[in-house]
Design an enzyme around this catalytic site. Structure first.
Site, short mmCIF file in Angstrom:
data_model
loop_
_atom_site.label_atom_id
_atom_site.label_comp_id
_atom_site.label_asym_id
_atom_site.label_seq_id
_atom_site.Cartn_x
_atom_site.Cartn_y
_atom_site.Cartn_z
N LYS A 35 1.39 7.66 4.10
CA LYS A 35 0.72 6.45 4.33
C LYS A 35 0.33 5.99 5.46
O LYS A 35 -0.54 4.79 5.77
CB LYS A 35 1.91 5.53 3.85
N ARG A 73 16.35 -0.80 -3.87
CA ARG A 73 15.34 -1.17 -3.96
C ARG A 73 15.47 -1.65 -5.57
O ARG A 73 15.93 -0.51 -6.15
CB ARG A 73 14.28 -0.49 -3.63
N PRO A 98 0.99 -1.36 -0.47
CA PRO A 98 -0.06 0.21 -0.18
C PRO A 98 0.61 1.24 0.08
O PRO A 98 1.80 1.26 0.75
CB PRO A 98 -1.00 -0.10 1.08
N GLU A 99 0.51 2.46 -1.34
CA GLU A 99 1.14 3.57 -1.19
C GLU A 99 0.09 4.47 -0.93
O GLU A 99 -0.94 4.25 -0.40
CB GLU A 99 2.05 3.68 -2.40
#
Length: 290
Positions: free
Chosen positions: A69, A280, A2-3
DNA sequence: ATGCTGCTCCGGACGC
DNA sequence: TGCGTCCGGAGCAGC
């Protein structure tokens, strides 16, 4: 994962269900109880399980707010304000149910870790497979200072100036642009999915140094991030791996992504490349993104 | 005074 | 089948 858009979806679903309700009691799974008992900060941060379970009962949910977030549950107890701050981490999800069996997906039911019982009779369940999420009971944001250091909301009128200002700091000017835009002190709520998409749309190589992008291009990039975030909110967010909206619902944005998770470039068909940037995985088109 | 690196929260997915 | 390895938001300690 979830962003911002996914968290916004959760907030919008949660809001009408929980606003005005009063918390009667809180239960924590044995798994979390045991982890906390040996000193780990599993999901419930800053308080031990007993303190957390004692803090919430008697509070009324006044209103909800999304900040980056995070979801803030603004609470009132005896007229005094408190907050329950929730971050979904990698795999967190909220379920509004009458009982736990209503969570039909086994992996979410199996990892139901915090159950909030309302005076009104229903439950609000926090489930988290990877346990990277967090729940904090606070009086104010200042009780957890990192909240004060978050970048403005991307839709705030000051967000662009903040972004440009940060891009000129020595700390950031030599960083890869992708790492820069994924830093929550720079842009709020932009994770791997939307950073990847915005850079692809802008045809910017994710490893390009911040200082090697013109002011004009930086402005356009910021605007593109805002556009892609808003596009995703309108489309219910991206349903990828463990993300669910309330009660297991799914969004549609994953079908609109052009680079994240793609094997070929959606524009020119070139085989995409992957590179680790800022720790990442980053996907990009070696032909389109320079 | 900065700013890196590695650790910490984990289980699922994947390769051999 | 079973084991090792990788992955990831984000803060933070330690160098």
């Amino acid at each position: 994962m979830p962003e911002l858009p996914e968290v916004e979806g959760v907030l919008r679903a949660l809001q009408p269900i929980v606003t005005g309700k009063t918390i009667k009691s809180v239960e924590v799974s044995e798994t979390i109880y045991n982890s906390k008992a040996i000193g780990k900060e599993a999901i419930i941060k800053g308080l031990d399980v007993e303190q957390f379970c004692l803090a919430l009962p008697g509070t009324k949910i006044d209103h909800l707010e999304r900040r980056s977030k995070y979801i803030y549950f603004h609470l009132l107890k005896d007229g005094l304000p408190y907050m329950l701050v929730s971050h979904l981490g990698m795999s967190g999800a909220w379920f509004s149910v009458k009982n736990l069996h209503e969570i039909t997906e086994v992996k979410f039911r199996k990892h139901a870790h915090v159950t909030i019982y309302f005076e009104e009779g229903d439950l609000l369940v926090y489930s988290d497979i990877r346990r990277f999420g967090e729940l904090r009971f606070l009086e104010t944001e200042a009780d957890y200072p990192p909240l004060l250091l978050m970048a403005p909301e991307p839709f705030d009128q000051h967000a662009l100036d903040h972004f440009l200002h940060m891009s000129a700091l020595p700390k950031y000017e030599n960083k890869a642009i992708k790492e820069f835009i994924m830093d929550g002190h720079v842009v709020s709520g932009c994770g791997n999915i939307y950073a990847t998409e915005a850079l692809f749309r802008m045809k910017i190589h994710p490893a390009r140094a911040v200082k090697r992008i013109s002011r004009e291009r930086k402005i356009h990039l910021f605007q593109e991030i805002v556009i892609v975030l808003l596009d995703s909110i309108e489309n219910g967010g991206s349903t990828i791996s463990d993300y669910r909206t309330i009660n297991g619902g799914a969004g549609n944005m994953q079908n609109r992504l052009q680079m994240y998770g793609k094997k070929e470039c959606g524009f020119c068909g070139t085989k995409t490349k992957q590179k680790t940037i800022g720790g990442r995985t980053s996907t990009y088109c070696p032909a389109c993104q320079k």
